[in-house]
Write a protein that holds these residues in place. Structure first.
Motif, PDB file in Angstrom:
ATOM      1  N   PHE A  64       0.835  -1.193   0.000  1.00 56.22           N
ATOM      2  CA  PHE A  64       0.000   0.000   0.000  1.00 56.22           C
ATOM      3  C   PHE A  64       0.869   1.242   0.000  1.00 56.22           C
ATOM      4  O   PHE A  64       1.869   1.317   0.719  1.00 56.22           O
ATOM      5  N   VAL A 123       1.077   5.138   0.981  1.00 51.78           N
ATOM      6  CA  VAL A 123       0.438   6.113   1.861  1.00 51.78           C
ATOM      7  C   VAL A 123       0.315   7.431   1.103  1.00 51.78           C
ATOM      8  O   VAL A 123       1.314   8.026   0.717  1.00 51.78           O
ATOM      9  N   LYS A 142     -10.026   8.302   0.944  1.00 52.75           N
ATOM     10  CA  LYS A 142     -10.403   6.983   1.417  1.00 52.75           C
ATOM     11  C   LYS A 142      -9.340   5.953   1.023  1.00 52.75           C
ATOM     12  O   LYS A 142      -8.596   6.160   0.058  1.00 52.75           O
ATOM     13  N   HIS A 143      -9.293   4.842   1.794  1.00 50.92           N
ATOM     14  CA  HIS A 143      -8.446   3.726   1.394  1.00 50.92           C
ATOM     15  C   HIS A 143      -9.023   3.103   0.115  1.00 50.92           C
ATOM     16  O   HIS A 143     -10.235   2.861   0.034  1.00 50.92           O
ATOM     17  N   ILE A 155      -8.144  -3.957   8.006  1.00 47.75           N
ATOM     18  CA  ILE A 155      -8.396  -2.576   7.609  1.00 47.75           C
ATOM     19  C   ILE A 155      -9.868  -2.473   7.230  1.00 47.75           C
ATOM     20  O   ILE A 155     -10.331  -3.140   6.302  1.00 47.75           O
ATOM     21  N   VAL A 188     -12.388  -0.355   3.088  1.00 51.92           N
ATOM     22  CA  VAL A 188     -11.480  -0.137   1.968  1.00 51.92           C
ATOM     23  C   VAL A 188     -12.322  -0.130   0.695  1.00 51.92           C
ATOM     24  O   VAL A 188     -13.077  -1.065   0.426  1.00 51.92           O
ATOM     25  N   ASN A 205      -2.528   0.012  -4.648  1.00 49.94           N
ATOM     26  CA  ASN A 205      -3.306   0.080  -3.417  1.00 49.94           C
ATOM     27  C   ASN A 205      -2.906   1.336  -2.648  1.00 49.94           C
ATOM     28  O   ASN A 205      -1.725   1.634  -2.488  1.00 49.94           O
ATOM     29  N   PHE A 233      -3.375   3.824   0.789  1.00 50.21           N
ATOM     30  CA  PHE A 233      -3.809   4.123   2.149  1.00 50.21           C
ATOM     31  C   PHE A 233      -4.030   5.627   2.263  1.00 50.21           C
ATOM     32  O   PHE A 233      -3.156   6.421   1.902  1.00 50.21           O
ATOM     33  N   SER A 234      -5.201   6.024   2.758  1.00 56.24           N
ATOM     34  CA  SER A 234      -5.526   7.435   2.889  1.00 56.24           C
ATOM     35  C   SER A 234      -4.995   7.992   4.206  1.00 56.24           C
ATOM     36  O   SER A 234      -5.326   7.495   5.288  1.00 56.24           O
ATOM     37  N   GLN A 247      -8.079   9.239   6.228  1.00 62.61           N
ATOM     38  CA  GLN A 247      -8.931   8.241   6.859  1.00 62.61           C
ATOM     39  C   GLN A 247      -8.283   7.690   8.121  1.00 62.61           C
ATOM     40  O   GLN A 247      -8.981   7.371   9.091  1.00 62.61           O
TER      41      GLN A 247
END
Length: 282
Positions: free
Chosen positions: A7, A9, A15-16, A58, A61, A70, A72-73, A76
């Motif tokens: 993922f 960042v 959002k994820h 998580i 998602v 992928n 990651f928010s 969030q």
């Protein structure tokens, strides 16, 4: 074969998101919004789910078809009351107590987290935070249940229909405050209200009762002497009998105790405020 889930960042996404539907469970089918890629292509977000990798879970998602990375928010994580910290070569996802939940590394100008490398003796659950209106709506729906129990129900998927979100108590509930409030006790009187027997009588009529007496009477006239706390009880068929029964009682008790009734205290209902009793007390 061990599947490594990488993922990135990103602070630009709210959002994820991920493009691999096979890694998500507990789907919720719902159109949320659209995502615009760099080539101006637009893809809809039609569902979201939970990502489980080893000890890490998580929540919420979003699945975006055609997304090759992928994400990651940053936002969030912060909305879930987590701290995101960046260093020169690493990044950390921590809870408010300072415990490291996820650790990532920097490659060129991107920070990434590999879930397969995350080793934790205890399960880690990163849940999205419910909005204030959602949190208080479920608080009221569940009969003003405390938020710790609501979060426990949500986390363990015990209640059908309860979303898997983190419910935060951001202010006091006025109804809960009133429900837990205690009325102050009345101070004991230093001087009694009455000086002798029959000086003050309290009386009230109860009924109709669901269960009748042996004689079929459903009303109860209760009379209490304030001085002695002595109590008389009379059973009536209807409330219309109250004036006649009360007059007979007053004549009997005043003659038997050789005392005069000075004050009668009632709830001022119609069985006590009528022409018959008004003429008697006049």
């Amino acid at each position: 074969l061990i599947e490594i889930v990488l993922f990135i960042v990103d602070s630009g996404y709210s959002k994820h998101m991920m493009g691999n539907l096979k890694l998500l469970i507990n789907f919720v089918e719902k159109f949320l919004e659209t995502v615009k890629f760099r080539n101006d292509q637009i893809a809809p977000i039609l569902r979201y789910g939970d990502l489980v990798q080893g000890a890490v879970t998580i929540k919420r998602v979003y699945y975006v078809k055609g997304l090759n990375h992928n994400l990651f928010s940053f936002g969030q994580f912060c909305d879930a009351d987590l701290e995101v910290t960046f260093r020169k070569s690493t990044c950390f996802i921590r809870d408010l107590k300072g415990n490291d939940l996820l650790t990532g590394s920097r490659g060129t100008n991107l920070y990434s987290i590999t879930l397969q490398d995350t080793i934790s003796p205890n399960p880690i659950c990163l849940m999205a935070k419910a909005t204030s209106s959602q949190a208080w709506l479920w608080h009221r729906r569940l009969s003003h249940l405390n938020f710790n129990t609501i979060n426990l129900l949500s986390k363990n998927d015990i209640l059908v229909g309860l979303p898997k979100l983190k419910f935060i108590k951001d202010h006091l509930c006025s109804s809960c405050e009133l429900g837990k409030a205690k009325r102050k006790y009345f101070h004991s009187k230093l001087t009694p209200s009455s000086k002798r027997r029959l000086h003050l009588l309290h009386m009230d009529l109860c009924g109709p009762m669901r269960v009748a007496s042996i004689n079929g009477k459903r009303y109860v006239l209760v009379i209490v002497d304030d001085y002695s706390r002595y109590t008389w009880t009379h059973f009536l068929w209807s409330k219309d009998e109250t004036p006649e029964v009360l007059i007979d009682f007053l004549r009997l008790v005043q003659g038997g105790l050789q005392a005069q009734v000075r004050v009668v205290r009632t709830d001022k209902s119609t069985e006590f405020l009528n022409q018959t009793l008004h003429a008697y007390f006049a």
